[in-house]
Design a protein around this motif. Structure first.
Motif, PDB file in Angstrom:
ATOM      1  N   ARG A 119     -51.240  10.346 -28.858  1.00  0.00           N
ATOM      2  CA  ARG A 119     -51.157   9.643 -27.579  1.00  0.00           C
ATOM      3  C   ARG A 119     -50.284  10.436 -26.606  1.00  0.00           C
ATOM      4  NH1 ARG A 119     -49.237   4.299 -28.986  1.00  0.00           N
ATOM      5  NH2 ARG A 119     -51.092   4.347 -30.308  1.00  0.00           N
ATOM      6  N   ARG A 120     -49.167  10.936 -27.133  1.00  0.00           N
ATOM      7  CA  ARG A 120     -48.249  11.672 -26.274  1.00  0.00           C
ATOM      8  C   ARG A 120     -48.880  12.980 -25.778  1.00  0.00           C
ATOM      9  NH1 ARG A 120     -42.818  11.009 -25.186  1.00  0.00           N
ATOM     10  NH2 ARG A 120     -42.234  12.578 -23.651  1.00  0.00           N
ATOM     11  N   LEU A 121     -49.569  13.667 -26.672  1.00  0.00           N
ATOM     12  CA  LEU A 121     -50.191  14.932 -26.277  1.00  0.00           C
ATOM     13  C   LEU A 121     -51.302  14.692 -25.264  1.00  0.00           C
ATOM     14  CD1 LEU A 121     -50.463  16.843 -29.689  1.00  0.00           C
ATOM     15  CD2 LEU A 121     -48.686  17.030 -27.939  1.00  0.00           C
ATOM     16  N   ARG A 122     -52.057  13.629 -25.474  1.00  0.00           N
ATOM     17  CA  ARG A 122     -53.149  13.324 -24.559  1.00  0.00           C
ATOM     18  C   ARG A 122     -52.584  13.057 -23.159  1.00  0.00           C
ATOM     19  NH1 ARG A 122     -55.365   7.769 -25.650  1.00  0.00           N
ATOM     20  NH2 ARG A 122     -53.430   7.345 -24.526  1.00  0.00           N
ATOM     21  N   ASP A 123     -51.479  12.285 -23.128  1.00  0.00           N
ATOM     22  CA  ASP A 123     -50.888  11.972 -21.833  1.00  0.00           C
ATOM     23  C   ASP A 123     -50.340  13.227 -21.179  1.00  0.00           C
ATOM     24  OD1 ASP A 123     -51.602   9.445 -22.385  1.00  0.00           O
ATOM     25  OD2 ASP A 123     -49.591   8.744 -22.936  1.00  0.00           O
ATOM     26  N   GLY A 124     -49.920  14.200 -22.013  1.00  0.00           N
ATOM     27  CA  GLY A 124     -49.376  15.432 -21.460  1.00  0.00           C
ATOM     28  C   GLY A 124     -50.460  16.386 -21.001  1.00  0.00           C
ATOM     29  N   THR A 125     -51.671  16.225 -21.533  1.00  0.00           N
ATOM     30  CA  THR A 125     -52.730  17.162 -21.215  1.00  0.00           C
ATOM     31  C   THR A 125     -53.118  17.056 -19.757  1.00  0.00           C
ATOM     32  OG1 THR A 125     -53.539  16.825 -23.446  1.00  0.00           O
ATOM     33  CG2 THR A 125     -54.999  17.963 -21.941  1.00  0.00           C
ATOM     34  N   GLY A 126     -53.140  18.180 -19.091  1.00  0.00           N
ATOM     35  CA  GLY A 126     -53.613  18.197 -17.723  1.00  0.00           C
ATOM     36  C   GLY A 126     -52.567  17.815 -16.702  1.00  0.00           C
ATOM     37  N   SER A 127     -51.480  17.191 -17.150  1.00  0.00           N
ATOM     38  CA  SER A 127     -50.480  16.785 -16.172  1.00  0.00           C
ATOM     39  C   SER A 127     -49.597  17.954 -15.771  1.00  0.00           C
ATOM     40  CB  SER A 127     -49.618  15.650 -16.752  1.00  0.00           C
ATOM     41  OG  SER A 127     -48.917  16.124 -17.886  1.00  0.00           O
ATOM     42  N   GLY A 128     -49.707  19.043 -16.508  1.00  0.00           N
ATOM     43  CA  GLY A 128     -48.988  20.258 -16.115  1.00  0.00           C
ATOM     44  C   GLY A 128     -47.510  20.222 -16.420  1.00  0.00           C
ATOM     45  N   VAL A 129     -47.025  19.175 -17.006  1.00  0.00           N
ATOM     46  CA  VAL A 129     -45.604  19.134 -17.336  1.00  0.00           C
ATOM     47  C   VAL A 129     -45.429  19.084 -18.834  1.00  0.00           C
ATOM     48  CG1 VAL A 129     -44.863  18.027 -15.201  1.00  0.00           C
ATOM     49  CG2 VAL A 129     -45.565  16.628 -17.157  1.00  0.00           C
ATOM     50  N   GLY A 130     -44.288  19.562 -19.244  1.00  0.00           N
ATOM     51  CA  GLY A 130     -43.927  19.369 -20.627  1.00  0.00           C
ATOM     52  C   GLY A 130     -44.436  20.464 -21.517  1.00  0.00           C
ATOM     53  N   ARG A 131     -43.503  21.005 -22.259  1.00  0.00           N
ATOM     54  CA  ARG A 131     -43.826  21.982 -23.280  1.00  0.00           C
ATOM     55  C   ARG A 131     -43.612  21.294 -24.615  1.00  0.00           C
ATOM     56  NH1 ARG A 131     -43.825  27.423 -24.478  1.00  0.00           N
ATOM     57  NH2 ARG A 131     -43.983  27.943 -22.283  1.00  0.00           N
ATOM     58  N   VAL A 132     -44.425  21.678 -25.583  1.00  0.00           N
ATOM     59  CA  VAL A 132     -44.255  21.131 -26.928  1.00  0.00           C
ATOM     60  C   VAL A 132     -43.477  22.150 -27.751  1.00  0.00           C
ATOM     61  CG1 VAL A 132     -45.414  20.317 -29.015  1.00  0.00           C
ATOM     62  CG2 VAL A 132     -46.420  19.855 -26.754  1.00  0.00           C
ATOM     63  N   LEU A 133     -42.412  21.684 -28.360  1.00  0.00           N
ATOM     64  CA  LEU A 133     -41.643  22.519 -29.276  1.00  0.00           C
ATOM     65  C   LEU A 133     -41.997  22.108 -30.699  1.00  0.00           C
ATOM     66  CD1 LEU A 133     -39.336  24.501 -30.092  1.00  0.00           C
ATOM     67  CD2 LEU A 133     -37.783  22.547 -29.898  1.00  0.00           C
ATOM     68  N   VAL A 134     -42.462  23.064 -31.466  1.00  0.00           N
ATOM     69  CA  VAL A 134     -42.744  22.787 -32.876  1.00  0.00           C
ATOM     70  C   VAL A 134     -41.617  23.416 -33.690  1.00  0.00           C
ATOM     71  CG1 VAL A 134     -44.359  23.085 -34.784  1.00  0.00           C
ATOM     72  CG2 VAL A 134     -45.231  22.767 -32.452  1.00  0.00           C
ATOM     73  N   ILE A 135     -40.913  22.583 -34.427  1.00  0.00           N
ATOM     74  CA  ILE A 135     -39.769  23.066 -35.199  1.00  0.00           C
ATOM     75  C   ILE A 135     -40.238  23.323 -36.627  1.00  0.00           C
ATOM     76  CG2 ILE A 135     -37.397  22.593 -35.907  1.00  0.00           C
ATOM     77  CD1 ILE A 135     -37.250  20.546 -33.607  1.00  0.00           C
ATOM     78  N   GLY A 136     -40.428  24.593 -36.953  1.00  0.00           N
ATOM     79  CA  GLY A 136     -40.906  24.957 -38.279  1.00  0.00           C
ATOM     80  C   GLY A 136     -42.304  25.528 -38.206  1.00  0.00           C
ATOM     81  N   GLY A 137     -42.481  26.754 -38.688  1.00  0.00           N
ATOM     82  CA  GLY A 137     -43.775  27.450 -38.599  1.00  0.00           C
ATOM     83  C   GLY A 137     -44.508  27.484 -39.924  1.00  0.00           C
ATOM     84  N   GLY A 138     -44.428  26.415 -40.689  1.00  0.00           N
ATOM     85  CA  GLY A 138     -45.233  26.317 -41.909  1.00  0.00           C
ATOM     86  C   GLY A 138     -46.654  25.930 -41.548  1.00  0.00           C
TER      87      GLY A 138
END
Lengths: 411, 545
Positions: B226-245
């Motif tokens: 839900r959060r990613l969908r709301d962020g899509t296209g709005s041009g704001v917000g970067r996603v930080l992924v903690i851990g590269g497994g």
């Protein structure tokens, strides 16, 4: 034929009607060395292992005597490179992916499925043509023209050119068959015939220049990464394999249904049965009994207690693996609802039949319609006369007596 | 209807995508994405796809919820109830704690192998068993809703389901499982399949910031989607992924597919390093960067900072840098669900639940139990192929095969028991590439490319240890995996010294770059008491982190 090995008997055209009775003997030696130094593999597990073994090459140019074959320079058509089923990675993967781009997923996922309405139309017309006849040849009047029309339309090859390429196509199938001559003679004939078919296809490509259609030939011709010689062999492969195999799947299928009237009756009322039924046909009566004689060992391969030496030619008898009791319960029984039917009808590994989705759909639709529309079909001769070749196996003719045809379904 | 593809078996033939293009979708080469609970309108297509799969990897159910027939069918139900007579061994009550993939497969195996006694499945989540791999793929990208990941069931299970009812304790002597609602359930044989949960962000206040997520369960996936969908296209917000497994990398892949900016912070020198080593992990790192991921290796996130409204704004990194992000997904691995077993007398701890190769649980003294079995992510078992080392595998395929072995052994005489010997296999779809592995890549000192090309992102990497092949990893080359599996099982020499199709010239083994790790089980602290053999006993000390 006293003293002939099980594999030699399998190649003998006199045994074409029932090769299956030879397979138990063949499987007694899962990996069997032949007098010519090649190896015949007949058990399910070993076939699957070799289909996935990167030490097995599909490029016979790795066999010195085949690599040495060159067409004389005065030939009327230039020699072509092998088509992708006779190549190894990375060339194989690249060429197959280029062809797939216009045939299936990921770029054209719905292409085959969307051909169903046109297939139904062709099937309908061919069966309409049986009206008023009390005897038909299911091969010449249906099983051959149907997939031929489909592949011609898909490729963009004029259907009326069939007399031109029919003989080349037949020769190319026969040159895969170990019973038709030595490896060198057969490959020499193959190269020569491929060159002639290639020249014909090249003329088609040239005539299409500047006015491409929605056909595979036009699409492949527009691929910048595909050289002209590779384009021609790819097109030749699709044209030949696109109909010479399916004709036998449909022929074998109708024959099997007529030998199992209870299943034929079920199919009339349960068209959904066609899906698993065709998979069982591919196991029980596969049109490609072995994928030609085109694989060889790049290294010594130890398998089933035998070592296939580097350089040896390998023949995988898929049809025998399909009847291996170690893998399939009651393998000689035709069970249209067989579970866990992981058959070898289309081979396996990276060379898994390119046209499998097309052949499946064609045969599902064809058998369903034949079952529904033919009134009281009866075999005139059992067994029917067979094609000569052992690798690609099916009835040459399948004469049936009929009491008429039902009309096409509405809509 | 419900579909699941056994992607451990899948070799990428694509026949399903031909037959049912509305349900199955191929990626660049052999990645397969699909709808798990397709519309009944697609039934015909799906059945064609299932029949066409050359390796029979599609599981389709025609049954309704919880393994009961979709249409009420009185006769079937009526005949099964009186049939509850118990197995020949006198086992009449089996309880499975953990109603996910392993638990469900064990239940199905018990029934298909003829067990007719009572069967109870206990699960802490209130929903039917669902499939987790799509949660970090199709669900995040929005192709499949989180609720539409319910697993199919092939056979009628005739089971009692206690869902939304966490188990809180085990009374070994009384042979009872204690439930959170105060009830208890008695058993003759018990299967522990409680799995793992996402390791939470260590600072509870920071973890509570709006925008900080974990991903393990279906509810987690729904929230994050839900959060990613709301962020899509709005041009704001970067996603930080903690851990590269694997989970972190797949989340990053899904975010890039959605067009979101992503930073991945990985403690090691490359993503996937903990599973594949640095040599192959760095190729996965290149893949991430090619797809626009801001990949930071060799750093950890030291703090998450919010604004006055408790919303995540920024992360601080160990290298002194910061990342402005509105969403952070904590992908730091898993914690095993063993708390309910504390004090039970079983060898359960942060390492999981110890068991033998026949899935029988060890008690704290290291003695195997005949009545308690373990399977799936929570199990830690010895694998003879890997020097009898104890492995804990968070693999879909292992959950299935181990559950099958456990179920079989639960209802078999001691001489008829099976060992769990299948080689570990896993897969991951990320950035359009299908990564598959057989064997244990971390059980290696060297690796070499044996087929294909790293530049094309299509290759086989063979891993070796002490001159023997120990694992193989493929990038979009799954069809060759079985060959390597066979070589590993035959203890074949490394490096392979034979010609192969597609074998690149001039490749040499290089150090695999496996990080030094201390096995979790080495953290177990016990006290041994007593002097005579009949009185010597172990007590497991709690409190290790």
């Amino acid at each position: 034929m006293t003293g002939a090995s099980a594999f030699e008997q399998f190649l003998d055209p006199d045994n074409r009607a029932d090769p299956y009775r030879l397979f138990p003997e063949l499987r007694r030696t899962p990996v069997a060395r032949q007098p010519d130094g090649s190896y015949v593999v007949s058990t399910y597990r070993e076939i699957v292992a070799l289909l996935h073994d990167p030490r097995v090459s599909s490029d016979l140019r790795n066999v010195p005597e085949v690599a040495a074959i060159e067409l004389p320079p005065d030939e009327t058509a230039p020699q072509l490179p092998p088509e992708f089923i006779r190549r190894d990675p990375p060339d194989h993967d690249r060429l197959r992916a280029l062809a797939m781009r216009h045939f299936g997923p990921p770029h054209r996922p719905g292409r085959v499925r969307d051909m169903a309405p046109r297939m139904r139309e062709i099937i309908g017309e061919l069966i309409d043509g049986f009206a008023g006849k009390d005897r038909i040849d299911l091969v010449d009047e249906f099983a051959y023209p149907f997939p031929l029309t489909v592949i011609c339309e898909l490729l963009g090859v004029p259907r009326e050119d069939e007399p031109k390429f029919h003989e080349w196509s037949q020769i190319l199938v026969a040159t895969n068959d170990p019973s038709t001559g030595t490896l060198v003679d057969r490959n020499l004939l193959r190269f020569r015939t491929m060159a002639q078919l290639g020249r014909y296809l090249n003329e088609l490509v040239e005539s299409r220049r500047g006015r491409p259609g929605d056909d595979l030939l036009s699409a492949l011709a527009a691929e910048p990464e595909l050289s002209r010689p590779d384009l021609l062999t790819t097109a030749a492969l699709l044209l030949v394999a696109g109909h010479e195999t399916t004709v036998n799947l449909i022929g074998n299928g109708m024959l099997t249904l007529l030998r199992h009237p209870d299943v034929l009756e079920r199919l009339r009322h349960e068209p959904d049965l066609a899906v698993s039924l065709v998979e069982e046909l591919l196991r029980y009566e596969p049109p490609v009994q072995m994928p030609g004689q085109r694989r060889s060992a790049l290294a010594d391969i130890e398998i089933a207690g035998t070592t296939i030496p580097k350089g040896a030619v390998i023949t995988l008898v898929l049809a025998s693996g399909n009847r291996d009791p170690e893998r399939f319960a009651d393998p000689d029984r035709f069970d249209p609802e067989r579970r866990d039917n992981q058959h070898l009808g289309f081979g396996g590994g990276i060379h898994y039949c390119f046209g499998a989705p097309l052949a499946r759909l064609e045969t599902q639709l064809a058998l369903t319609e034949l079952a529904r529309r033919l009134v009281n079909p009866r075999l005139v001769a059992d067994p029917p006369p067979y094609r000569r070749t052992a690798n690609v196996r099916g009835p040459r003719h399948l004469p049936l007596d009929l009491d008429g045809v039902h009309p096409r379904a509405a809509g | 209807m419900r579909v699941v593809v056994d992607l451990t078996r899948c070799q990428g033939y694509g026949q399903c995508a031909f037959a049912a293009p509305d349900v199955f979708r191929m990626g660049r080469a052999e990645t397969l994405m699909y709808t798990l609970n397709p519309d009944d309108a697609n039934r015909d297509q799906v059945l064609r796809a299932a029949a066409a799969c050359p390796v029979r990897a599609l599981v389709v159910d025609e049954l309704g919820p919880l393994g009961r027939p979709r249409k009420p069918n009185g006769s079937r139900t009526a005949t099964t109830t009186p049939g509850r007579g118990g197995t020949p061994g006198g086992i009449g009550r089996i309880v499975i704690v953990g109603a996910s993939l392993a638990g469900l497969r064990a239940a199905a195996t018990l029934r298909t192998q003829g067990y007719q006694g009572s069967l109870t499945l206990i699960g802490d989540e209130p929903c039917e068993p669902y499939d987790r791999p799509p949660l970090s793929k199709q669900v995040l990208s929005g192709e499949v809703a989180a609720e539409e990941t319910v697993l199919p069931m092939r056979a009628e299970l005739d089971a009692d389901w206690l869902l939304g009812t966490p188990a809180t304790g085990l009374d070994l002597a009384g042979k009872r499982v204690l439930l959170a609602d105060g009830r208890d359930v008695g058993f003759d044989r018990l299967l522990i399949a409680t799995g793992v949960r996402a390791r939470p962000w260590p600072d509870p206040a920071e973890a509570a910031l709006d925008g900080v997520y974990v991903l393990r369960g279906r509810a987690d996936a729904a929230l994050l989607r839900r959060r990613l969908r709301d962020g899509t296209g709005s041009g704001v917000g970067r996603v930080l992924v903690i851990g590269g497994g694997f989970t972190g990398s797949e989340i990053a892949s899904a975010c890039r597919e959605l067009g979101l900016d992503v930073t991945v912070a990985e403690r090691g020198p490359a993503p996937l390093v903990g599973a594949l080593g640095e040599a192959i992990g760095s190729i996965a790192g290149d893949l991430q960067r090619e797809h626009g991921v801001d990949l930071r290796c060799g750093v950890t996130v030291t703090a998450l900072e919010g604004d006055g409204d408790g919303r995540l704004r920024r992360a601080r990194l160990s290298d002194g840098g910061t990342v402005d992000a509105e969403v952070a997904v904590v992908a730091l691995g898993a914690v095993r669900n063993v708390e309910w077993l504390e004090g039970s007398g079983l060898a359960a701890g942060v390492w999981g639940v110890g068991c033998d190769a026949g899935c029988r649980a060890f008690d704290v003294n290291g003695i195997v139990s005949d009545d308690i079995f373990v399977a799936g992510d929570v199990a830690r078992f010895p694998h003879p192929v890997y020097g009898y080392q104890f492995l804990a595998l968070e693999h879909w395929g292992n959950a299935l095969t181990q559950a099958e072995v456990a179920a079989h052994n639960m209802i078999s005489a001691p001489t008829a028991r099976w060992p769990h010997l299948s080689l570990p296999v896993f897969w991951s779809a990320q950035f359009g590439v299908n990564i598959k592995s057989v064997g244990v890549p971390t059980f290696a000192d060297e690796v070499m490319i044996t087929q294909g090309s790293v530049a094309d992102r299509r290759f086989v990497a063979a891993y070796g240890r002490h001159g023997r092949l120990s694992a193989a990893v493929t990038f979009d080359q799954a069809m060759w995996l079985e060959f390597y599996q066979d070589l590993i099982e035959r203890a074949a020499p490394f490096p392979p010294d034979f010609a192969m199709v597609g074998r690149p010239p001039d490749e040499r083994p290089v150090p695999a770059g496996i990080p030094e790790r201390i096995s979790a089980i080495q953290d177990a602290t016990v006290v041994v008491t007593g002097h005579n053999p009949d009185e010597r006993r172990v007590t497991l000390l709690r409190g290790h982190e």
